[in-house]
Write a protein that holds these residues in place. Structure first.
Motif, short mmCIF file in Angstrom:
data_model
loop_
_atom_site.label_atom_id
_atom_site.label_comp_id
_atom_site.label_asym_id
_atom_site.label_seq_id
_atom_site.Cartn_x
_atom_site.Cartn_y
_atom_site.Cartn_z
N GLY A 198 31.47 42.25 47.45
CA GLY A 198 30.31 42.73 48.17
C GLY A 198 30.30 44.24 48.22
O GLY A 198 31.23 44.89 47.76
N GLU A 199 29.26 44.82 48.79
CA GLU A 199 29.10 46.27 48.78
C GLU A 199 28.20 46.73 49.91
O GLU A 199 27.51 45.94 50.54
N VAL A 204 36.67 34.91 40.64
CA VAL A 204 35.94 35.95 41.38
C VAL A 204 34.49 35.49 41.53
O VAL A 204 33.88 34.99 40.59
N VAL A 205 33.93 35.70 42.73
CA VAL A 205 32.57 35.27 43.03
C VAL A 205 31.64 36.48 43.10
O VAL A 205 31.91 37.46 43.81
N ILE A 206 30.56 36.40 42.35
CA ILE A 206 29.53 37.45 42.31
C ILE A 206 28.57 37.25 43.48
O ILE A 206 28.26 36.12 43.86
N ASP A 207 28.05 38.34 44.00
CA ASP A 207 27.04 38.25 45.08
C ASP A 207 25.66 38.52 44.51
O ASP A 207 25.21 37.85 43.59
N GLY A 208 24.97 39.52 45.04
CA GLY A 208 23.59 39.80 44.66
C GLY A 208 23.46 40.79 43.52
O GLY A 208 24.33 40.90 42.66
N LEU A 209 22.36 41.54 43.52
CA LEU A 209 22.04 42.42 42.41
C LEU A 209 23.13 43.44 42.12
O LEU A 209 23.51 43.64 40.96
N ILE A 210 23.64 44.10 43.14
CA ILE A 210 24.61 45.17 42.91
C ILE A 210 25.91 44.60 42.39
O ILE A 210 26.51 45.10 41.42
N SER A 211 26.38 43.53 43.00
CA SER A 211 27.58 42.84 42.52
C SER A 211 27.38 42.32 41.11
O SER A 211 28.29 42.38 40.27
#
Length: 351
Positions: free
Chosen positions: A173-174, A260-267
């Motif tokens: 996340g970020e 590893v799990v990706i989140d939204g646009l930035i991830s």
């Protein structure tokens, strides 16, 4: 650079024999073959990553990269840049959406200052600042190539440390006001897609705001002329420190054979960057939700991944990623705990 090069060389193929075993067992369970859809695909991929039929995924770690962006001065966000620091304070005080959702999914939070303008004196914050925010990418590169490598290596080291401390699976996340702008720029350069099809509202821009955002991204790309065949050049020219940090987390975790799990646009922009640096990393990456940001699904398509859930979220922080974490437990539960047709005395389908 040595850490990055070493990590890229350590990302290996999945254990195909274990994946075949997982497929065979799933086909023997008391259900029509393939009827649990993506849960079955998840169980097979997890078996390949961990080299185990029933991997233990009890220790979940969610890594948030925090960084500021010089391009914020171009009015590409509905919020002032100071909100980055304010939100990190909120994370540290356990008051944000990600705190609530991570606790509900059993994930431990690790918050990393990789590029905030302001400094925060708090022992809970990992201090790994490469620089105090990126430069305005409409006037030059967001960062130097060396800074981009440094940010990638911060992520690699954070993933390595998390695994050494017991992490079984990592989500990303970020936080960083204006970060959908560099994320959309990275996507546009790597894919060649029309900005009008990938740029969204971010934190809530109106129509005029979105038009300005598109213009800003186009100016940044025109000025820097990043080479899409050189992932480091793209990252340095129009990327972000937290994008680089998350890409490093993905590469580092993959090198240590962790999912590893990706989140939204930035991830997802980080995932695309990691993929461009090392295509094999995608075997270790899992999607989570489909963001309301239009560019998000475009990155999934580029990576040949499909989101598991669509809740029309666009918050960031890794909220979608932690929401997906329980699915991984259930995928392992299914393949481990369900009875086979023979064990249950249930007849199979007619030949």
């Amino acid at each position: 650079m040595k850490t990055l090069e070493k990590t890229l060389n350590e990302i290996n193929e999945l254990d195909q024999k274990m994946m075949d075993k997982a497929q065979i067992r799933l086909d023997q369970l008391t259900k029509p073959q393939g009827s649990l859809g993506k849960l079955e695909e998840m169980a097979i991929k997890l078996a390949g990553i961990y080299g185990e039929l029933f991997p233990e995924l009890q220790n979940k770690v969610h890594i948030i990269m925090a960084g500021d962006h010089g391009v914020a001065e171009e009015g590409v966000s509905a919020y002032p840049q100071s909100v980055t620091t304010q939100m990190v304070h909120n994370f540290l005080a356990n008051g944000a959406a990600i705190n609530v959702l991570a606790e509900g999914s059993g994930a431990k939070l690790k918050i990393v200052d990789i590029g905030m303008i302001e400094d925060i004196d708090n022992d809970l914050l990992v201090k790994a600042k490469i620089k105090a925010g990126t430069e305005n990418m409409t006037k030059g590169p967001a960062m130097t190539r060396e800074e981009a490598v440094g940010a990638l290596e911060v992520g690699i080291e954070q993933a390595k440390k998390a695994v050494e401390e017991g992490a079984d699976i990592i989500s990303t996340g970020e936080v960083g006001i204006a970060n959908t702008t560099p994320s959309s720029a990275v996507l546009a350069v790597f894919t060649g897609l029309d900005l009008n099809k990938v740029v969204g509202k971010g934190t809530g821009l109106n129509e005029e705001g979105v038009k300005n955002k598109i213009d800003v991204i186009q100016r940044a790309i025109d000025y820097n002329k990043p080479d899409k065949e050189d992932a480091l050049d793209v990252l340095a020219s129009v990327g972000g420190l937290e994008i680089a940090g998350m890409a490093g987390v993905m590469l580092g975790a993959a090198a240590m054979k962790k999912a590893v799990v990706i989140d939204g646009l930035i991830s997802a922009a980080a995932a695309l960057t990691a993929y461009k640096l090392c295509p094999g990393v995608v075997k270790y990456l899992f999607p989570s939700h489909k963001s309301a940001e239009p560019g998000h699904i475009k990155i999934y398509e580029e990576l040949n991944l499909e989101p598991y859930i669509d809740l029309q979220m666009r918050l960031g922080e890794g909220t979608g990623a932690v929401l997906a974490l329980p699915f991984f437990d259930q995928a392992v539960n299914i393949i481990r705990d369900m009875a086979t047709f023979e064990e249950a005395g249930v007849s199979k389908e007619n030949d």
